[in-house]
Design a protein around this motif. Sequence first.
Motif, mmCIF file in Angstrom:
data_model
loop_
_atom_site.group_PDB
_atom_site.id
_atom_site.type_symbol
_atom_site.label_atom_id
_atom_site.label_comp_id
_atom_site.label_asym_id
_atom_site.label_seq_id
_atom_site.Cartn_x
_atom_site.Cartn_y
_atom_site.Cartn_z
ATOM 1 N N ILE A 775 0.843 -1.194 0.000
ATOM 2 C CA ILE A 775 0.000 0.000 0.000
ATOM 3 C C ILE A 775 0.883 1.250 0.000
ATOM 4 N N GLY A 776 0.549 2.207 -0.867
ATOM 5 C CA GLY A 776 1.267 3.479 -0.899
ATOM 6 C C GLY A 776 2.689 3.388 -1.401
ATOM 7 N N SER A 777 2.994 2.409 -2.271
ATOM 8 C CA SER A 777 4.353 2.279 -2.813
ATOM 9 C C SER A 777 4.732 3.516 -3.619
ATOM 10 N N PHE A 778 6.020 3.843 -3.613
ATOM 11 C CA PHE A 778 6.491 4.972 -4.407
ATOM 12 C C PHE A 778 6.581 4.544 -5.867
ATOM 13 N N TYR A 779 6.146 5.455 -6.748
ATOM 14 C CA TYR A 779 5.976 5.119 -8.152
ATOM 15 C C TYR A 779 6.611 6.211 -9.002
ATOM 16 N N GLY A 780 7.504 5.813 -9.895
ATOM 17 C CA GLY A 780 8.159 6.800 -10.735
ATOM 18 C C GLY A 780 9.169 6.153 -11.664
ATOM 19 N N TYR A 781 10.120 6.948 -12.128
ATOM 20 C CA TYR A 781 11.111 6.480 -13.100
ATOM 21 C C TYR A 781 12.361 5.967 -12.387
ATOM 22 N N GLU A 782 13.011 5.000 -12.999
ATOM 23 C CA GLU A 782 14.317 4.556 -12.540
ATOM 24 C C GLU A 782 15.399 5.393 -13.231
ATOM 25 N N GLN A 815 11.780 3.669 -26.974
ATOM 26 C CA GLN A 815 12.529 4.900 -27.232
ATOM 27 C C GLN A 815 11.754 6.167 -26.898
ATOM 28 N N VAL A 816 10.770 6.055 -26.020
ATOM 29 C CA VAL A 816 10.021 7.212 -25.530
ATOM 30 C C VAL A 816 9.847 7.048 -24.023
ATOM 31 N N ILE A 817 10.238 8.052 -23.260
ATOM 32 C CA ILE A 817 10.044 8.006 -21.811
ATOM 33 C C ILE A 817 8.679 8.616 -21.507
ATOM 34 N N ASP A 818 7.763 7.751 -21.106
ATOM 35 C CA ASP A 818 6.418 8.210 -20.773
ATOM 36 C C ASP A 818 5.901 7.419 -19.570
ATOM 37 N N GLU A 819 4.599 7.535 -19.295
ATOM 38 C CA GLU A 819 4.008 6.914 -18.111
ATOM 39 C C GLU A 819 4.218 5.399 -18.086
#
Length: 988
Positions: A775-782, A815-819
Amino acid sequence: MKRKILLLVMCLLTVHLSFAQNTISVQGRVTDASTGQPLIGAGVVVQGTSTGTQTDANGNYTISAPADGTLAVSYLGYRNAQVPVDNRSTINIQLETDTETLQEVVVTGYGVQEKRDVTGSIASVKSEELVRQASQNPVSSLQGKVAGVNITNTGQPGASPQIRIRGTGSALGSADPLYVVDGTFVNDLSFLNPADIESIEILKDASSAAIYGVRAANGVVLVTTKRGKSGEATVNYNGFVGVQRVTNQLEMTNASEYATAVNEKNGSELLSTNLPSTDWYDQILRTAMIHNHQVTASGGSEKVTYSASAGYLNQEGIIKGNEYERITARLQTDIQISENIKVGYNGIFYNYNSDDIPGDIFYQAYVAPPVIPVFKANGRYGDPVDFPIGNFANPQASLDWFYQKSNGQRLTSNAFGEVKFLNGFTFRSSLGLNYGIDEYTNYRSRDSLTTVQFATRSLLTQRRSKSNMWLWENTLTYDKSFGNHEITALLGTSAQEDKSNYFTGSVNDVEFNSEANLYLDLGDPETYNIDAGGARGTFVSYFGRVNYSFLDRYLLTATLRYDASSNYPRGDRWEYFPSIGLGWRVIEEGFMQNQTIFDNLKLRASWGRLGNNNIPANLYRSTVSTDPRLGAIRNGVLYPGWNINTVPPATLFWEVVEEVDLGVEMGFLNNRLTVEADWYNRKTDDAIFGVTPLGFLGLGGQIRGNYATFRNRGLEFIANWSDEISTDVSYNIGFNFSRNRNEVTGVAIENAAFFNGNLPVGGYQVSITRVGDPIGSFYGYEVEGIFQNEQEVEGSAQPNASPGDFRYRDLDGNQVIDERDKTIIGNPNPGFIYGINTGFRFKGFDLQLDIQGVADVDIYNGNRNVRYGNENYDKDFFDNRWTGPGTSNSYPSADLTGRNLDPNDFYVEKGDYIRIRNLQLGYNLPTSLVKSLKMQNLRVYINAQNPVTWFDYNGFSPEVGGAPVSQGIDRNVYPLSATYNFGVNATF
């Protein structure tokens, strides 16, 4: 006739003088017969009278008794002793351990039980452990002492710590436990003085907590306050005075370093590197005073006992101008009307006053450029307009301008009547009340401090809220032994009503000459703004429990509660909450009698269901709102439009926790070493969860209902060693360790996820709750590195990047950084919590050392991640930033803008820490000296609380709490401080 009267008076006087001559002062020491250890608080009573006393910290007592009388001596877990005085002035008494009676009593909810007969997982912390911590909130005193209980503290005066028992089991509902104080339900323990508490029990598993049904999904914290005992009146003073100091103060750049970074970011010489420097943390922080005092009087006769106390706490915050004051008063009385009828009352009054500070003052100090002076040469506040860096608040101006005072009162009480009848039946009826009022007044003057901090009109805001809860409960208990069978059966009913309301008003143009002028009706009536509301909730419950023991070795606890709550629709308001616990005291079996390894061996197993009533309010009701886009114009008149903005679920059920617990309790080496271990599997079904609706419905937000399933699974281990080397030397060492794994195991709609943890810049959401993750894990880019030059940028998945920017990992390879390239980058749910608690005694000296820690947990550093322009930098970032090719492949350049602010794992840091929670050295003055001072005992001590914390996180404190779906995000929390005290504990 006169002669007869005179003769009678002379006879009575002779008898009185004879009695007085035969009454002597007796003193001595009460000790354990096998170890010689003094028994503290043992009762010594002249048999047949109400005259009595208790032993002091060294086991000593003094009492007046007839020369031919008898002393009755008692102590929990020991055989009672009757000792003839025989005209002796010194009598030392040794008590034998009674293995046939209880060794430790724990409160189980609507009753008590011997520790050895408990089939659930219950932790108990007694008063002697609580008072050895100089904490202002009882929950803080539990930190590091109980396995499976994670406590997150804040340094803000008057604030309540956050507590999680065996993980987080709710996403959108409350994850806080139920607090029960002397039978009355409360929201927190901030109104309680720790010195008033006799014991705190934490019901951790479903079997032990099921008696509280729908309120118990997050565990139960039972608080029992001190009660009077028959005997001579005693007065106790417990107080301390000390200072609080900031530890681990975050180091920021100075003016020269800041100018260097800003010039790099802007590609020009905006600022000189020779400007004077301001350390804004040094400017707003201080060494703060704290003092706490508590006086308790207790005593009574065989018919009436009482305990009364009064306490005063004054605590300055580490922010200048922040101050908290608390007054507590408690009165408890038990009256034994007859042999079978008893009544009693317990009331706790609490009053607080607070001088508040701006809620964002730590953020202001973090971002304020060091080139801005506190004051200019002309005496005015330093202003960002004098530098080409943008708009920033002057933190000192914010503190000076801010005016807000809060206050409140609370009365928590419980009255009961108890009747024993027939053979083994007890009927008890109790009425609890929890009534509170909270107020605050905020005034913003008409002023112009800086180009950012100004107001053309004054603004007065006042708020008043009131809460009122009553709880009426009736129980019938049957307690009986039949040969090898022991049974305790309980039936009960519970009815409760919670009501609350608030009123908020604001107005412009009130002139502030004194506090007496702060009234809303003194402002401009054209600017009145009024808001008011309230809520009401009702509960009805029926419950029962059976405790059964066969041959003192086979144990059974069965509980059933039937609950209803108005928080749910009419058709779904009732639910059953059953549980069962089994225990086997293996040590009592015949085949264990000749072995020499175990002194105690008990196996436990339990299963149960619990409910969570603390869900978001009015989920099953549709709500509407206005929207300018929905308005219509007819004949030149605008008619506002309304739209449904939430869709209630078709059905709404209870959040239900189902838990299995397996435990073992062991004792070795004459029970000097005790070990306890538990494994649990805790599952939340029908959890309230949000699902994003289709856009064409015209709805914002989410549809919420029973759409998810969560699981917490873990291990708990407790080991304690205590030993008496001699009558002058003893020691104890305790260790507890917990491991918990939190996971979302199911969501009703495939691939559904709940996003939260908003940051103020760009509306970034850094938390996600979805299947397979906590629950509530951090979510984003590496982040896989830093772009070193233009050649690396060309042909990458980030063609608009610049050298010095983060290079994100292209997870899907398109080759596209997106969601679609975002992933789980951290977990704010602690994997491990542990504590080490030690105590040493040498003659009159005692030393206590408590260590506490958390491991396998992450923090999202929102302080670094919240940037609008030229905010200040922390020193670690400045020293490691990218300044050109090859200088860094992990820290970006000073240009933290654009996609560099996207949620990514650079901002996720380890939140592991180890802390010396408490270090205390005490000394009990010699008995002879204490007696000469007309006291029973006198102890002095010095104490250091939170003096040292080891961690690697780039922030003030690694303790970062929050709501379940947005926890662990540091947005400048109020940090914990170190407290150094000198205290006195005296009994008269």
